[in-house]
Design a protein around this motif. Structure first.
Motif, PDB file in Angstrom:
ATOM      1  N   TYR A   1      43.021  41.084   1.002  1.00  0.00           N
ATOM      2  CA  TYR A   1      43.854  42.134   1.106  1.00  0.00           C
ATOM      3  C   TYR A   1      44.249  42.493   2.329  1.00  0.00           C
ATOM      4  O   TYR A   1      43.588  42.479   3.453  1.00  0.00           O
ATOM      5  CB  TYR A   1      43.005  43.497   0.483  1.00  0.00           C
ATOM      6  CG  TYR A   1      42.598  43.323  -0.805  1.00  0.00           C
ATOM      7  CD1 TYR A   1      41.472  42.710  -1.347  1.00  0.00           C
ATOM      8  CD2 TYR A   1      43.391  44.151  -2.024  1.00  0.00           C
ATOM      9  CE1 TYR A   1      41.112  42.745  -2.711  1.00  0.00           C
ATOM     10  CE2 TYR A   1      42.976  43.855  -3.182  1.00  0.00           C
ATOM     11  CZ  TYR A   1      41.766  43.278  -3.541  1.00  0.00           C
ATOM     12  OH  TYR A   1      41.420  43.198  -4.909  1.00  0.00           O
TER      13      TYR A   1
ATOM     14  N   SER B   1      47.687  48.484   5.056  1.00  0.00           N
ATOM     15  CA  SER B   1      48.578  48.953   5.957  1.00  0.00           C
ATOM     16  C   SER B   1      48.739  50.425   6.004  1.00  0.00           C
ATOM     17  O   SER B   1      48.135  51.134   5.104  1.00  0.00           O
ATOM     18  CB  SER B   1      50.023  48.577   5.581  1.00  0.00           C
ATOM     19  OG  SER B   1      50.134  46.992   5.402  1.00  0.00           O
TER      20      SER B   1
ATOM     21  N   SER C   1      49.705  47.347  10.202  1.00  0.00           N
ATOM     22  CA  SER C   1      48.869  46.726   9.104  1.00  0.00           C
ATOM     23  C   SER C   1      47.706  45.856   9.728  1.00  0.00           C
ATOM     24  O   SER C   1      47.890  45.345  11.055  1.00  0.00           O
ATOM     25  CB  SER C   1      49.656  45.816   8.560  1.00  0.00           C
ATOM     26  OG  SER C   1      50.494  44.707   8.987  1.00  0.00           O
TER      27      SER C   1
ATOM     28  N   ASP D   1      45.474  42.462   8.359  1.00  0.00           N
ATOM     29  CA  ASP D   1      45.000  41.320   7.182  1.00  0.00           C
ATOM     30  C   ASP D   1      43.672  41.065   7.118  1.00  0.00           C
ATOM     31  O   ASP D   1      42.813  41.320   7.781  1.00  0.00           O
ATOM     32  CB  ASP D   1      46.000  40.239   6.833  1.00  0.00           C
ATOM     33  CG  ASP D   1      45.922  39.178   8.117  1.00  0.00           C
ATOM     34  OD1 ASP D   1      46.628  38.358   8.439  1.00  0.00           O
ATOM     35  OD2 ASP D   1      44.841  39.284   8.904  1.00  0.00           O
TER      36      ASP D   1
ATOM     37  N   LYS E   1      48.114  51.585   2.380  1.00  0.00           N
ATOM     38  CA  LYS E   1      48.433  50.648   1.204  1.00  0.00           C
ATOM     39  C   LYS E   1      47.725  49.386   1.249  1.00  0.00           C
ATOM     40  O   LYS E   1      47.382  48.940   2.349  1.00  0.00           O
ATOM     41  CB  LYS E   1      49.843  50.515   1.571  1.00  0.00           C
ATOM     42  CG  LYS E   1      50.637  49.665   0.669  1.00  0.00           C
ATOM     43  CD  LYS E   1      52.100  48.920   0.982  1.00  0.00           C
ATOM     44  CE  LYS E   1      52.356  47.791   0.440  1.00  0.00           C
ATOM     45  NZ  LYS E   1      53.760  47.332   1.118  1.00  0.00           N
ATOM     46  N   SER E   2      47.383  48.869   0.234  1.00  0.00           N
ATOM     47  CA  SER E   2      46.719  47.721   0.092  1.00  0.00           C
ATOM     48  C   SER E   2      47.717  46.748  -0.866  1.00  0.00           C
ATOM     49  O   SER E   2      48.337  47.208  -1.556  1.00  0.00           O
ATOM     50  CB  SER E   2      45.257  47.647  -0.440  1.00  0.00           C
ATOM     51  OG  SER E   2      45.246  47.951  -1.918  1.00  0.00           O
ATOM     52  N   GLU E   3      47.669  45.286  -0.220  1.00  0.00           N
ATOM     53  CA  GLU E   3      48.655  44.484  -0.893  1.00  0.00           C
ATOM     54  C   GLU E   3      47.480  43.246  -1.133  1.00  0.00           C
ATOM     55  O   GLU E   3      47.077  42.679  -0.159  1.00  0.00           O
ATOM     56  CB  GLU E   3      49.832  43.979  -0.045  1.00  0.00           C
ATOM     57  CG  GLU E   3      50.462  42.999  -0.721  1.00  0.00           C
ATOM     58  CD  GLU E   3      52.013  42.790   0.203  1.00  0.00           C
ATOM     59  OE1 GLU E   3      52.211  43.504   1.107  1.00  0.00           O
ATOM     60  OE2 GLU E   3      52.633  42.132  -0.140  1.00  0.00           O
TER      61      GLU E   3
ATOM     62  N   TYR F   1      46.616  39.614  -1.835  1.00  0.00           N
ATOM     63  CA  TYR F   1      47.298  38.036  -1.547  1.00  0.00           C
ATOM     64  C   TYR F   1      45.978  36.958  -1.721  1.00  0.00           C
ATOM     65  O   TYR F   1      44.825  37.433  -1.894  1.00  0.00           O
ATOM     66  CB  TYR F   1      48.132  38.032  -0.412  1.00  0.00           C
ATOM     67  CG  TYR F   1      47.232  37.916   0.846  1.00  0.00           C
ATOM     68  CD1 TYR F   1      46.683  39.220   1.598  1.00  0.00           C
ATOM     69  CD2 TYR F   1      46.752  36.835   1.724  1.00  0.00           C
ATOM     70  CE1 TYR F   1      45.802  39.117   2.540  1.00  0.00           C
ATOM     71  CE2 TYR F   1      45.744  36.799   2.755  1.00  0.00           C
ATOM     72  CZ  TYR F   1      45.555  38.172   3.175  1.00  0.00           C
ATOM     73  OH  TYR F   1      44.868  38.074   4.599  1.00  0.00           O
TER      74      TYR F   1
ATOM     75  N   GLU G   1      48.488  37.690  -6.178  1.00  0.00           N
ATOM     76  CA  GLU G   1      49.986  37.862  -5.702  1.00  0.00           C
ATOM     77  C   GLU G   1      50.763  38.782  -6.660  1.00  0.00           C
ATOM     78  O   GLU G   1      51.493  39.448  -6.351  1.00  0.00           O
ATOM     79  CB  GLU G   1      50.706  36.647  -5.252  1.00  0.00           C
ATOM     80  CG  GLU G   1      50.324  35.652  -4.502  1.00  0.00           C
ATOM     81  CD  GLU G   1      50.250  36.110  -3.017  1.00  0.00           C
ATOM     82  OE1 GLU G   1      51.411  36.790  -2.798  1.00  0.00           O
ATOM     83  OE2 GLU G   1      49.794  35.534  -2.110  1.00  0.00           O
TER      84      GLU G   1
ATOM     85  N   ASP H   1      50.828  46.636  -5.776  1.00  0.00           N
ATOM     86  CA  ASP H   1      50.180  47.253  -4.604  1.00  0.00           C
ATOM     87  C   ASP H   1      49.513  48.482  -4.727  1.00  0.00           C
ATOM     88  O   ASP H   1      50.152  49.420  -5.678  1.00  0.00           O
ATOM     89  CB  ASP H   1      51.443  47.380  -3.239  1.00  0.00           C
ATOM     90  CG  ASP H   1      51.920  46.159  -3.120  1.00  0.00           C
ATOM     91  OD1 ASP H   1      53.144  46.149  -2.500  1.00  0.00           O
ATOM     92  OD2 ASP H   1      51.361  45.249  -3.259  1.00  0.00           O
TER      93      ASP H   1
ATOM     94  N   TRP I   1      48.387  52.505  -3.209  1.00  0.00           N
ATOM     95  CA  TRP I   1      48.814  53.428  -2.385  1.00  0.00           C
ATOM     96  C   TRP I   1      47.495  54.761  -2.293  1.00  0.00           C
ATOM     97  O   TRP I   1      47.327  54.963  -3.513  1.00  0.00           O
ATOM     98  CB  TRP I   1      50.108  54.171  -2.444  1.00  0.00           C
ATOM     99  CG  TRP I   1      51.444  53.266  -2.352  1.00  0.00           C
ATOM    100  CD1 TRP I   1      51.899  52.227  -2.932  1.00  0.00           C
ATOM    101  CD2 TRP I   1      52.067  53.003  -0.867  1.00  0.00           C
ATOM    102  NE1 TRP I   1      53.029  51.699  -2.250  1.00  0.00           N
ATOM    103  CE2 TRP I   1      53.035  51.972  -1.074  1.00  0.00           C
ATOM    104  CE3 TRP I   1      52.014  53.729   0.391  1.00  0.00           C
ATOM    105  CZ2 TRP I   1      53.771  51.729  -0.093  1.00  0.00           C
ATOM    106  CZ3 TRP I   1      52.688  53.237   1.384  1.00  0.00           C
ATOM    107  CH2 TRP I   1      53.592  52.423   1.115  1.00  0.00           C
TER     108      TRP I   1
END
Length: 121
Positions: free
Chosen positions: A32, A35, A49, A51, A95-97, A99, A105, A109, A111
């Motif tokens: 993850y 950000s 951000s 990682d 925010k998390s994304e 990967y 993927e 996302d 929030w």
């Protein structure tokens, strides 16, 4: 489903410091990137951000003043904000994304609800 909760906002005189935190839960077997974004008007802008490897990025407007970090468990992100300016006043969002593997993927996302920072001149 990833859930994010921010904390640490408040009011501060210009030149002061605040520390924001974001706790992430419901994580899966993904990596993850976390950000911070902020919104003072209609537009939400990127702030910083970090990682899963600890690599960081910053908006030019906060470089040298804000420092983002992550705990060893990688589920809590913090941002130390120093030398605050009135223009830093905004709602700050985490925010998390996800990967890594393909299914990560494809995950949406996440929030948080935001925490308000007010910098008084």
């Amino acid at each position: 489903q990833v859930h994010l909760v921010e904390s640490g906002g408040g009011s501060m005189q210009a030149g002061g410091s605040l520390r924001l935190s974001c706790v992430m839960s419901g994580v899966g077997q993904c990596l993850y990137e976390m950000s911070w974004y902020r919104q003072a008007g209609a537009k939400r802008e990127f702030v910083s951000s970090i990682d899963s490897d600890g690599d960081t990025k910053y908006a030019d407007s906060v470089k040298g003043r804000f420092t983002v970090s992550r705990d060893s468990g990688k589920t809590t992100m913090s941002m130390e904000m120093s030398n605050l300016r009135p223009e830093d006043t905004a709602m700050y969002y985490c925010k998390s994304e996800a990967y890594g593997p393909s299914w990560c993927e494809e995950a949406p996302d996440a929030w948080g609800q935001g925490t308000l920072v007010t910098v008084l001149s």
